[in-house]
Motif scaffolding. Structure first.
Motif, short mmCIF file in Angstrom:
data_model
loop_
_atom_site.label_atom_id
_atom_site.label_comp_id
_atom_site.label_asym_id
_atom_site.label_seq_id
_atom_site.Cartn_x
_atom_site.Cartn_y
_atom_site.Cartn_z
N GLU A 44 5.36 5.80 -2.52
CA GLU A 44 6.76 5.68 -2.93
C GLU A 44 6.96 6.22 -4.34
OE1 GLU A 44 9.38 1.83 -3.27
OE2 GLU A 44 9.10 2.33 -1.15
N LYS A 45 7.96 7.06 -4.52
CA LYS A 45 8.15 7.80 -5.77
C LYS A 45 8.30 6.89 -6.99
CE LYS A 45 10.85 11.54 -7.81
NZ LYS A 45 11.98 12.51 -7.61
N VAL A 46 9.09 5.83 -6.86
CA VAL A 46 9.39 4.96 -8.00
C VAL A 46 8.15 4.24 -8.51
CG1 VAL A 46 10.76 3.00 -8.80
CG2 VAL A 46 11.76 4.65 -7.21
N THR A 47 7.31 3.77 -7.60
CA THR A 47 6.13 2.98 -7.98
C THR A 47 4.83 3.75 -7.77
OG1 THR A 47 6.25 2.01 -5.75
CG2 THR A 47 7.19 0.73 -7.57
N PHE A 48 4.93 5.04 -7.52
CA PHE A 48 3.78 5.89 -7.23
C PHE A 48 2.72 5.85 -8.34
CE2 PHE A 48 2.18 10.35 -7.93
CZ PHE A 48 1.23 10.34 -6.92
N VAL A 49 1.47 5.61 -7.96
CA VAL A 49 0.35 5.60 -8.91
C VAL A 49 -0.58 6.75 -8.51
CG1 VAL A 49 -1.56 4.27 -9.88
CG2 VAL A 49 0.52 3.09 -9.14
N PRO A 50 -0.55 7.87 -9.26
CA PRO A 50 -1.30 9.08 -8.86
C PRO A 50 -2.77 8.85 -8.58
CG PRO A 50 0.18 9.58 -10.67
CD PRO A 50 0.22 8.09 -10.50
N ILE A 51 -3.44 8.07 -9.41
CA ILE A 51 -4.88 7.90 -9.22
C ILE A 51 -5.18 7.12 -7.94
CG2 ILE A 51 -5.16 5.73 -10.52
CD1 ILE A 51 -7.73 7.01 -11.70
N LEU A 52 -4.22 6.30 -7.49
CA LEU A 52 -4.38 5.61 -6.21
C LEU A 52 -4.27 6.59 -5.05
CD1 LEU A 52 -2.48 2.21 -6.55
CD2 LEU A 52 -4.93 2.57 -6.28
N LEU A 53 -3.33 7.54 -5.15
CA LEU A 53 -3.21 8.57 -4.12
C LEU A 53 -4.49 9.39 -4.06
CD1 LEU A 53 -1.63 10.20 -2.03
CD2 LEU A 53 -0.70 11.57 -3.91
N ASP A 111 -10.01 -1.22 -8.35
CA ASP A 111 -9.64 -1.58 -9.72
C ASP A 111 -8.17 -1.24 -10.01
OD1 ASP A 111 -10.23 -2.54 -12.34
OD2 ASP A 111 -10.33 -0.47 -13.03
N GLU A 112 -7.77 -0.02 -9.67
CA GLU A 112 -6.41 0.43 -9.97
C GLU A 112 -5.38 -0.29 -9.10
OE1 GLU A 112 -5.49 2.33 -12.43
OE2 GLU A 112 -7.56 2.65 -13.07
N TYR A 113 -5.74 -0.58 -7.86
CA TYR A 113 -4.81 -1.27 -6.98
C TYR A 113 -4.54 -2.69 -7.47
CZ TYR A 113 -2.40 -2.52 -2.66
OH TYR A 113 -1.45 -2.90 -1.75
N ASN A 114 -5.59 -3.38 -7.88
CA ASN A 114 -5.43 -4.74 -8.41
C ASN A 114 -4.49 -4.76 -9.61
OD1 ASN A 114 -7.20 -5.78 -6.48
ND2 ASN A 114 -8.98 -5.64 -7.83
N LYS A 115 -4.68 -3.83 -10.53
CA LYS A 115 -3.84 -3.77 -11.73
C LYS A 115 -2.41 -3.36 -11.40
CE LYS A 115 -6.74 -1.05 -13.95
NZ LYS A 115 -7.36 -0.22 -14.99
N SER A 116 -2.27 -2.37 -10.53
CA SER A 116 -0.93 -1.88 -10.18
C SER A 116 -0.15 -2.94 -9.40
CB SER A 116 -1.05 -0.61 -9.33
OG SER A 116 -1.70 0.41 -10.06
N TYR A 117 -0.83 -3.67 -8.54
CA TYR A 117 -0.18 -4.73 -7.77
C TYR A 117 0.39 -5.79 -8.71
CZ TYR A 117 0.40 -8.11 -3.93
OH TYR A 117 0.91 -8.99 -3.01
N ALA A 118 -0.41 -6.18 -9.70
CA ALA A 118 0.05 -7.18 -10.66
C ALA A 118 1.26 -6.67 -11.45
CB ALA A 118 -1.08 -7.55 -11.62
N ARG A 119 1.23 -5.39 -11.79
CA ARG A 119 2.34 -4.81 -12.57
C ARG A 119 3.62 -4.73 -11.74
NH1 ARG A 119 0.34 -0.26 -13.23
NH2 ARG A 119 1.63 0.91 -11.75
N VAL A 120 3.52 -4.25 -10.51
CA VAL A 120 4.71 -4.07 -9.67
C VAL A 120 5.33 -5.42 -9.28
CG1 VAL A 120 5.46 -3.27 -7.39
CG2 VAL A 120 4.02 -1.82 -8.80
N THR A 121 4.48 -6.41 -9.03
CA THR A 121 4.99 -7.73 -8.65
C THR A 121 5.32 -8.58 -9.87
OG1 THR A 121 2.71 -8.58 -8.51
CG2 THR A 121 3.73 -7.76 -6.47
N LEU A 160 0.84 -1.20 0.00
CA LEU A 160 0.00 0.00 0.00
C LEU A 160 0.87 1.24 0.00
CD1 LEU A 160 -2.81 1.31 0.21
CD2 LEU A 160 -2.64 1.07 2.69
N TYR A 161 1.91 1.24 0.82
CA TYR A 161 2.82 2.38 0.87
C TYR A 161 3.56 2.54 -0.47
CZ TYR A 161 6.64 5.43 2.25
OH TYR A 161 7.52 6.48 2.31
N ARG A 162 4.02 1.45 -1.04
CA ARG A 162 4.76 1.51 -2.30
C ARG A 162 3.92 2.10 -3.42
NH1 ARG A 162 7.71 -3.75 -4.43
NH2 ARG A 162 8.33 -2.21 -6.01
N LEU A 163 2.69 1.66 -3.54
CA LEU A 163 1.85 2.06 -4.66
C LEU A 163 1.26 3.45 -4.51
CD1 LEU A 163 -0.01 -1.30 -5.38
CD2 LEU A 163 1.89 -0.31 -6.65
N VAL A 164 1.08 3.88 -3.27
CA VAL A 164 0.43 5.17 -3.04
C VAL A 164 1.42 6.30 -2.77
CG1 VAL A 164 -1.24 6.42 -1.61
CG2 VAL A 164 -1.66 4.04 -2.20
#
Length: 257
Positions: free
Chosen positions: A46-55, A179-189, A40-44
């Motif tokens: 952390e700069k490298v993996t930051f997903v704006p729409i999740l924030l 929706d965005e978290y599910n997709k971003s999680y798959a991409r980052v992992t 949750l911290y990484r996707l919302v």
């Protein structure tokens, strides 16, 4: 959803349902909980993996979630005072009855706003909900000073306006986040599986955090500045988030939600 476009270079996509097990492995639960907080911290944040729409959707969830807790915990006291000042307490005995009335738009209008989002987009509807809530909060700060029956009607009307904004903003913010978290999680992992359950724990974390902040923040504000002051401060926070949403719409690609 265009799965072919979403799929990209992935070999396949599986929407993985929940798996029900009979035994609890507490070690596994603790490990997974730590992982969920970390992701949750990484996707919302952390700069490298930051997903704006999740924030953005996280901010919306926290704002509406905090207010939800403030209403169910403290707002009934404000309504009791309004009833007492209006002289209508002999007819309507408790603010809890009015809470029930105010909650009607929050649930009755959800499908209406979902349908409208198909025409105008989720971002537009959520942002409208934010501004409606801000207007209602500023109005409540003033209406609470009207110690008569007219003041009570204004309070109820503004409360229903706030619930209308809640219906427009809260459910769809949660939808976008999931929706965005599910997709971003798959991409980052680097997974070729989009797990529909992945967002469940982070969503619970955010809602619980919103409840805690609502209790602490709402209680402290009411203690120090009263209900009118609390409405002004919270209304300012909601309005500021609405303004930020408009300003960051393009840069954060918020209309894609």
């Amino acid at each position: 959803m265009d799965f072919q476009k979403l799929k990209g270079s992935m070999d396949y996509i599986i929407m993985k349902p929940k798996e029900i097990t009979k035994e609890l492995d507490w070690g596994e639960i603790i490990t997974k909980t730590k992982l969920e907080y970390k992701m949750l911290y990484r996707l919302v944040f952390e700069k490298v993996t930051f997903v704006p729409i999740l924030l953005w959707s996280t901010g919306c969830i926290l704002l509406f979630g905090c207010w939800d807790t403030i209403v169910t915990t403290f707002f009934v006291t404000f309504l009791d005072e309004a009833l007492k000042n209006s002289g209508a307490q002999n007819i309507i005995r408790s603010g809890f009855i009015l809470i029930g009335v105010l909650a009607i738009p929050a649930y009755a209008l959800q499908m209406f706003w979902i349908k409208k989002s198909g025409i105008y987009g989720k971002f537009s509807i959520i942002t409208l909900g934010i501004y409606l809530s801000a207007i209602a909060l500023f109005g409540l700060a003033i209406a609470g000073n009207f110690e008569n029956l007219i003041g009570l009607f204004i309070v109820v009307g503004l409360g229903m306006l706030n619930s209308t904004g809640y219906a427009a903003g809260y459910p769809m913010s949660q939808s976008i986040f999931a929706d965005e978290y599910n997709k971003s999680y798959a991409r980052v992992t680097e997974s070729n599986i989009i797990n529909a359950d992945v967002s469940a724990a982070p969503m619970k974390i955010l809602n619980n955090f919103a409840n805690a902040i609502g209790l602490i923040f709402g209680g402290a504000l009411i203690s120090f500045v009263g209900f009118s002051g609390m409405f002004i401060v919270y209304g300012t926070a909601v309005l500021a988030w609405g303004i930020l949403s408009i300003r960051k719409k393009v840069a954060w690609k918020l209309e894609q939600g």
